[in-house]
Design an enzyme around this catalytic site. Structure first.
Site, mmCIF file in Angstrom:
data_model
loop_
_atom_site.group_PDB
_atom_site.id
_atom_site.type_symbol
_atom_site.label_atom_id
_atom_site.label_comp_id
_atom_site.label_asym_id
_atom_site.label_seq_id
_atom_site.Cartn_x
_atom_site.Cartn_y
_atom_site.Cartn_z
ATOM 1 N N GLY A 30 24.737 -35.849 -48.399
ATOM 2 C CA GLY A 30 23.597 -34.903 -48.475
ATOM 3 C C GLY A 30 22.343 -35.555 -48.384
ATOM 4 O O GLY A 30 22.231 -36.876 -48.650
ATOM 5 N N GLU A 31 21.259 -34.994 -47.721
ATOM 6 C CA GLU A 31 20.016 -35.572 -47.571
ATOM 7 C C GLU A 31 19.062 -34.272 -47.762
ATOM 8 O O GLU A 31 18.910 -33.399 -46.991
ATOM 9 C CB GLU A 31 19.723 -35.964 -46.278
ATOM 10 C CG GLU A 31 18.832 -37.438 -46.097
ATOM 11 C CD GLU A 31 18.869 -37.878 -44.605
ATOM 12 O OE1 GLU A 31 17.990 -38.787 -44.325
ATOM 13 O OE2 GLU A 31 19.618 -37.322 -43.760
ATOM 14 N N GLY A 32 18.325 -34.561 -49.038
ATOM 15 C CA GLY A 32 17.631 -33.419 -49.201
ATOM 16 C C GLY A 32 15.994 -33.672 -49.426
ATOM 17 O O GLY A 32 15.782 -34.813 -48.922
ATOM 18 N N THR A 33 15.431 -32.914 -50.125
ATOM 19 C CA THR A 33 13.887 -33.167 -50.349
ATOM 20 C C THR A 33 13.805 -34.237 -51.288
ATOM 21 O O THR A 33 12.828 -34.940 -51.160
ATOM 22 C CB THR A 33 13.228 -31.830 -50.878
ATOM 23 O OG1 THR A 33 14.104 -30.687 -50.630
ATOM 24 C CG2 THR A 33 11.849 -31.629 -50.252
ATOM 25 N N PHE A 34 14.661 -34.419 -52.229
ATOM 26 C CA PHE A 34 14.396 -35.183 -53.347
ATOM 27 C C PHE A 34 15.172 -36.399 -53.459
ATOM 28 O O PHE A 34 15.135 -37.417 -54.311
ATOM 29 C CB PHE A 34 14.334 -34.217 -54.693
ATOM 30 C CG PHE A 34 13.416 -33.213 -54.816
ATOM 31 C CD1 PHE A 34 12.230 -33.519 -54.680
ATOM 32 C CD2 PHE A 34 13.992 -31.950 -54.829
ATOM 33 C CE1 PHE A 34 11.392 -32.417 -54.884
ATOM 34 C CE2 PHE A 34 13.108 -30.897 -54.931
ATOM 35 C CZ PHE A 34 11.825 -31.118 -54.674
ATOM 36 N N VAL A 37 22.477 -38.445 -50.993
ATOM 37 C CA VAL A 37 23.642 -38.387 -51.455
ATOM 38 C C VAL A 37 24.661 -38.837 -50.693
ATOM 39 O O VAL A 37 24.755 -38.870 -49.634
ATOM 40 C CB VAL A 37 24.024 -37.257 -52.210
ATOM 41 C CG1 VAL A 37 25.406 -37.087 -53.075
ATOM 42 C CG2 VAL A 37 23.157 -36.293 -53.041
ATOM 43 N N ASP A 168 16.767 -23.801 -59.521
ATOM 44 C CA ASP A 168 17.137 -23.729 -58.084
ATOM 45 C C ASP A 168 18.610 -23.340 -57.532
ATOM 46 O O ASP A 168 18.999 -24.092 -56.866
ATOM 47 C CB ASP A 168 16.873 -25.369 -57.698
ATOM 48 C CG ASP A 168 16.401 -25.468 -56.010
ATOM 49 O OD1 ASP A 168 16.119 -24.461 -55.598
ATOM 50 O OD2 ASP A 168 16.326 -26.637 -55.601
HETATM 51 P P1 ADP Z 1 18.851 -32.794 -53.949
HETATM 52 O O1 ADP Z 1 18.116 -33.061 -55.005
HETATM 53 O O2 ADP Z 1 18.327 -33.978 -52.789
HETATM 54 O O3 ADP Z 1 18.688 -31.520 -53.446
HETATM 55 P P2 ADP Z 1 21.632 -32.482 -54.836
HETATM 56 O O4 ADP Z 1 22.017 -32.839 -56.169
HETATM 57 O O5 ADP Z 1 21.470 -31.026 -54.538
HETATM 58 O O6 ADP Z 1 20.328 -33.552 -54.264
HETATM 59 O O7 ADP Z 1 22.741 -32.985 -53.778
HETATM 60 C C1 ADP Z 1 22.488 -33.007 -52.252
HETATM 61 C C2 ADP Z 1 23.754 -32.480 -51.511
HETATM 62 O O8 ADP Z 1 24.850 -33.986 -51.805
HETATM 63 C C3 ADP Z 1 24.512 -31.459 -51.969
HETATM 64 O O9 ADP Z 1 24.046 -30.236 -51.586
HETATM 65 C C4 ADP Z 1 25.991 -31.837 -51.750
HETATM 66 O O10 ADP Z 1 26.174 -31.379 -50.435
HETATM 67 C C5 ADP Z 1 26.011 -33.184 -52.018
HETATM 68 N N1 ADP Z 1 26.600 -33.464 -53.219
HETATM 69 C C6 ADP Z 1 25.837 -33.672 -54.384
HETATM 70 N N2 ADP Z 1 26.654 -33.960 -55.523
HETATM 71 C C7 ADP Z 1 27.866 -33.875 -55.132
HETATM 72 C C8 ADP Z 1 29.197 -34.041 -55.651
HETATM 73 N N3 ADP Z 1 29.213 -34.314 -56.952
HETATM 74 N N4 ADP Z 1 30.121 -34.023 -55.029
HETATM 75 C C9 ADP Z 1 30.071 -33.599 -53.536
HETATM 76 N N5 ADP Z 1 29.108 -33.624 -53.152
HETATM 77 C C10 ADP Z 1 27.795 -33.409 -53.647
HETATM 78 MG MG MG Z 2 19.743 -29.714 -54.018
#
Ligand code: ADP
Ligand code: MG
Length: 394
Positions: A30-34, A37, A168
């Site tokens: 995962g690669e988000g705004t914040f 992962v 969110d």
């Molecule tokens: P952000 O604040 O950057 O949006 P998230 O906590 O939403 O971070 O995580 C970003 C992405 O990482 C999620 O949309 C998902 O695809 C993946 N991810 C996060 N936590 C988990 C987890 N426990 N198991 C599997 N994938 C995860």
């Molecule tokens: Mg997120």
């Protein structure tokens, strides 16, 4: 895995000294705004027979590589959330603090532990196997939707019971596994406790009092004096209004867009409603606005001017638009779903095409989620008792 991802992982391991003693990084998920992962294997899991309880972990030192005896064959996977160093310490603490409070909450992804190295903080969560929303949102049957929302509302019920607003709710923050019909809620990066920075908003006043405040407002008096409010005032003397508007475009409830200063957990229920509308209309993203004003106008397209005026007044705001295409009463959600799924015409016998019976039931429920007045909107607890959801148990 891609070369650029491998490089990114190598850089992370290099900069966060000690992380690879305990975890073997596998991929970037995962690669988000914040945050970024990563999926990783917990190399010490079997040694410690770890549970998902942060208290067991928090005092524990990383084991030395020599200790890395693997007793069981089954690897244990975790998600390592690397929170961007540009996030303020207060904000990072808020996320970890709320996750800690929610560690025993149903369908909420529990925090295992967290580490800091210099200015970098990582949160470690159990890896949850799920599928990308884009892969399945077009194919979900109504019976699948019942199960999806049952799981989401179990999560929201437990979060809201702690008086926490997630803020969110959207598909990428609810990891769902359609095969198991189970999901977990993640990402408490924008979450807050109810009551944080609250100021009186008109929406919590008895309706009598609200009406009298509006009658005495500057706006009402200029209207009575016969001045048409035709354009945005050049010299706006009103004090500016400040409210938390964090969240994701297209999922924000009307009261968030209208800067209500007493937002509560019901904002998450609206966002859940946007997900249901997405599934029923098979359009993702359903709303696609450039800013908050645009977002309000998108909602107006559906609910009409009258409803938006009423909704604005609830929060002491005036809604005016000179765009002629918005109808007074808007359109029914049934009609919008028929349009979106190319069924707005007539069938071979010349009869108007209607929604299927189970779709009608879903739309009835959708109206309870996309209720513009937050005090009338269904709560997560009520939603779990609604026939649309209880049928999932049958
Ligand atoms: P952000 O604040 O950057 O949006 P998230 O906590 O939403 O971070 O995580 C970003 C992405 O990482 C999620 O949309 C998902 O695809 C993946 N991810 C996060 N936590 C988990 C987890 N426990 N198991 C599997 N994938 C995860
Ligand atoms: Mg997120």
């Amino acid at each position: 895995i891609e070369e650029s991802v491998a490089e990114d992982i190598a850089r992370f391991e290099e900069s966060f000294s000690g992380i690879n003693k305990r975890y073997r990084l596998i991929n970037r998920i995962g690669e988000g705004t914040f945050s970024t992962v990563y999926k990783a294997e917990d190399l010490e899991y079997n040694n410690f027979n770890n549970s998902w309880d942060i208290d067991e972990h928090s005092n524990r030192k990383w084991a030395s590589p020599g200790q890395r005896r693997r007793t069981s064959k089954r690897p244990h996977y975790v998600a390592i959330k690397k929170i961007y160093v540009t996030s303020s310490p207060g904000r990072i603490l808020n996320e970890l603090d709320l996750l800690h409070d929610l560690k025993n909450s149903e369908e909420v992804c529990p925090l295992i532990t967290a580490f800091r190295h210099m200015d970098q903080v990582v949160a470690v969560l159990p890896y949850f196997q799920h599928r990308d929303f884009r892969e399945y949102y077009r194919d979900m049957r109504i019976s699948d939707m019942r199960l999806y929302f049952k799981s989401l509302f179990i999560a929201l019920k437990s979060v809201h019971a702690k008086h926490i607003l997630h803020r969110d709710i959207k598909p990428t923050n609810f990891l769902y596994n359609p095969e198991q019909a189970r999901g977990v809620l993640v990402d408490f990066g924008l979450a807050e406790r109810e009551g944080t920075d609250w100021h009186q908003c008109d929406c919590t006043l008895p309706s009598e009092e609200r009406r009298s405040r509006i009658a005495h407002s500057h706006y009402a008096q200029t209207q009575q004096a016969g001045h048409q409010v035709s354009a945005y005032p050049k010299n706006d003397v009103r004090s500016s209004r400040r409210a938390n508007r964090a969240g994701t475009r297209g999922f924000r409830a009307p009261e968030v867009l209208l800067k209500c200063t007493q937002q509560n957990t019901s904002i998450d229920m609206w966002s859940a409603g946007v997900i249901l509308l997405t599934l029923l209309s098979r359009r993702f993203p359903f709303f696609h606005s450039a800013d908050d004003i645009d977002a309000l106008l998108e909602i107006t397209t559906i609910f009409g001017r009258k409803k938006m005026k009423e909704t604005s007044l609830l929060h002491g705001q005036i809604f005016e638009t000179n765009i002629p295409s918005y109808s007074e009463n808007g359109h029914s959600l049934e009609k919008i779903i028929l349009w979106c799924t190319s069924r707005s015409g007539k069938d071979s016998t010349g009869a108007k095409i209607e929604l299927e019976d189970d779709e009608k039931e879903a739309v009835e429920f959708l109206y309870r989620l996309l209720e513009c007045d937050p005090t009338k909107r269904i709560t997560a607890e009520e939603a779990l008792r609604h026939p649309f959801i209880t049928k999932a148990f049958e």
